[in-house]
Scaffold this motif. Sequence first.
Motif, PDB file in Angstrom:
ATOM      1  N   ASN A  39       6.741  10.263  10.992  1.00 17.84           N
ATOM      2  CA  ASN A  39       6.929  10.248   9.551  1.00 17.84           C
ATOM      3  C   ASN A  39       6.310   8.966   8.981  1.00 17.84           C
ATOM      4  OD1 ASN A  39       7.873  10.412   6.926  1.00 17.84           O
ATOM      5  ND2 ASN A  39       9.992  10.769   7.502  1.00 17.84           N
ATOM      6  N   ASN A  40       5.366   9.114   8.066  1.00 15.63           N
ATOM      7  CA  ASN A  40       4.688   7.986   7.416  1.00 15.63           C
ATOM      8  C   ASN A  40       3.924   7.116   8.427  1.00 15.63           C
ATOM      9  OD1 ASN A  40       3.869   6.536   5.125  1.00 15.63           O
ATOM     10  ND2 ASN A  40       5.692   5.246   5.120  1.00 15.63           N
ATOM     11  N   GLY A  41       3.322   7.752   9.411  1.00 11.23           N
ATOM     12  CA  GLY A  41       2.523   7.031  10.393  1.00 11.23           C
ATOM     13  C   GLY A  41       1.250   6.452   9.804  1.00 11.23           C
ATOM     14  N   ASP A  42       0.851   6.934   8.620  1.00  8.10           N
ATOM     15  CA  ASP A  42      -0.339   6.396   7.964  1.00  8.10           C
ATOM     16  C   ASP A  42       0.000   5.306   6.948  1.00  8.10           C
ATOM     17  OD1 ASP A  42       0.809   7.890   5.923  1.00  8.10           O
ATOM     18  OD2 ASP A  42      -0.908   9.220   5.659  1.00  8.10           O
ATOM     19  N   ALA A  43       1.280   4.959   6.807  1.00  6.29           N
ATOM     20  CA  ALA A  43       1.749   3.879   5.929  1.00  6.29           C
ATOM     21  C   ALA A  43       1.389   4.076   4.464  1.00  6.29           C
ATOM     22  CB  ALA A  43       1.223   2.528   6.419  1.00  6.29           C
ATOM     23  N   GLU A  44       1.156   5.298   4.057  1.00  5.40           N
ATOM     24  CA  GLU A  44       0.760   5.536   2.667  1.00  5.40           C
ATOM     25  C   GLU A  44       1.939   5.691   1.723  1.00  5.40           C
ATOM     26  OE1 GLU A  44      -2.446   5.215   1.497  1.00  5.40           O
ATOM     27  OE2 GLU A  44      -2.631   4.467   3.540  1.00  5.40           O
ATOM     28  N   ARG A  45       3.124   5.997   2.267  1.00  8.07           N
ATOM     29  CA  ARG A  45       4.309   6.100   1.410  1.00  8.07           C
ATOM     30  C   ARG A  45       4.990   4.745   1.348  1.00  8.07           C
ATOM     31  NH1 ARG A  45       6.696  10.067   4.529  1.00  8.07           N
ATOM     32  NH2 ARG A  45       8.720   9.338   3.822  1.00  8.07           N
ATOM     33  N   GLY A  46       5.381   4.344   0.169  1.00  4.59           N
ATOM     34  CA  GLY A  46       5.983   3.036  -0.041  1.00  4.59           C
ATOM     35  C   GLY A  46       4.995   2.153  -0.776  1.00  4.59           C
ATOM     36  N   THR A  47       5.521   1.106  -1.384  1.00  4.90           N
ATOM     37  CA  THR A  47       4.679   0.221  -2.185  1.00  4.90           C
ATOM     38  C   THR A  47       4.130  -0.904  -1.339  1.00  4.90           C
ATOM     39  OG1 THR A  47       6.033   0.720  -4.110  1.00  4.90           O
ATOM     40  CG2 THR A  47       4.638  -1.233  -4.240  1.00  4.90           C
ATOM     41  N   GLY A  48       2.811  -0.949  -1.226  1.00  2.93           N
ATOM     42  CA  GLY A  48       2.147  -2.006  -0.475  1.00  2.93           C
ATOM     43  C   GLY A  48       1.796  -3.179  -1.366  1.00  2.93           C
ATOM     44  N   GLY A  49       1.568  -4.314  -0.735  1.00  6.72           N
ATOM     45  CA  GLY A  49       1.233  -5.510  -1.482  1.00  6.72           C
ATOM     46  C   GLY A  49       0.303  -6.404  -0.699  1.00  6.72           C
ATOM     47  N   ALA A  50       0.550  -7.709  -0.802  1.00  7.37           N
ATOM     48  CA  ALA A  50      -0.332  -8.699  -0.207  1.00  7.37           C
ATOM     49  C   ALA A  50       0.345  -9.455   0.931  1.00  7.37           C
ATOM     50  CB  ALA A  50      -0.804  -9.668  -1.281  1.00  7.37           C
ATOM     51  N   GLY A  51       1.278  -8.813   1.628  1.00  5.87           N
ATOM     52  CA  GLY A  51       1.890  -9.414   2.799  1.00  5.87           C
ATOM     53  C   GLY A  51       3.347  -9.771   2.663  1.00  5.87           C
ATOM     54  N   GLU A  52       3.905  -9.646   1.470  1.00  6.50           N
ATOM     55  CA  GLU A  52       5.324  -9.960   1.294  1.00  6.50           C
ATOM     56  C   GLU A  52       6.172  -8.876   1.965  1.00  6.50           C
ATOM     57  OE1 GLU A  52       3.646  -7.661  -2.002  1.00  6.50           O
ATOM     58  OE2 GLU A  52       3.158  -9.680  -1.337  1.00  6.50           O
ATOM     59  N   PRO A  53       7.349  -9.267   2.479  1.00  8.01           N
ATOM     60  CA  PRO A  53       8.217  -8.290   3.133  1.00  8.01           C
ATOM     61  C   PRO A  53       8.588  -7.134   2.198  1.00  8.01           C
ATOM     62  CG  PRO A  53       8.956 -10.500   3.626  1.00  8.01           C
ATOM     63  CD  PRO A  53       7.889 -10.625   2.568  1.00  8.01           C
TER      64      PRO A  53
END
Length: 176
Positions: free
Chosen positions: A5-19
């Motif tokens: 599930n979500n192995g491509d990391a496309e779900r969720g809000t990405g940023g610039a390295g913050e947790p």
Amino acid sequence: MNLINNGDAERGTGGAGEPTPTVPGWQTVEGAPALIRYAAGGGYPTTSDPGPADRGAQFLSGGNSPRTRLTQTVRLPPGSVFRLSGWLGGYATQQDGVRLSVEFLDHTGYPIGLAVLGPVTAQERGLRTGLVEQTTTGPVPAGSTRARITLLFTRSGSGTSNDGYADNLSLTVGAR
């Protein structure tokens, strides 16, 4: 069909390295993961660094914890062979890394088999920032009904970021 599930990391809000407080599809067991956009810059992998051709917009990272561990447990469909694959990597000459593992579990939850990918060393990445494809295949252990997938990111010592990176993770089960 990919069981991760979500192995491509496309779900969720990405940023610039913050947790990231949560990573959809994954349970954070330890540490503080991060979803990082390929467009973040700042030394993180970009679309021009080694990595999957179909990489999407973001990838998983170990965030800023020395160790970050994410897990998920999936039901196994009928099948006699598995294929585990993922793009794993890190930053430049640092040895920070990530290990992808799958424990095959019987109906009681007891582990009866294990497959592991990574970590990819800086030397395996050509001392460059990027991700390298890793793959393994094998028989599904008899009696397996579920699989526990674990991503373990480990910081090697220097820096404050845990620069293990993972993207396009996949577990499939099928006939021989």
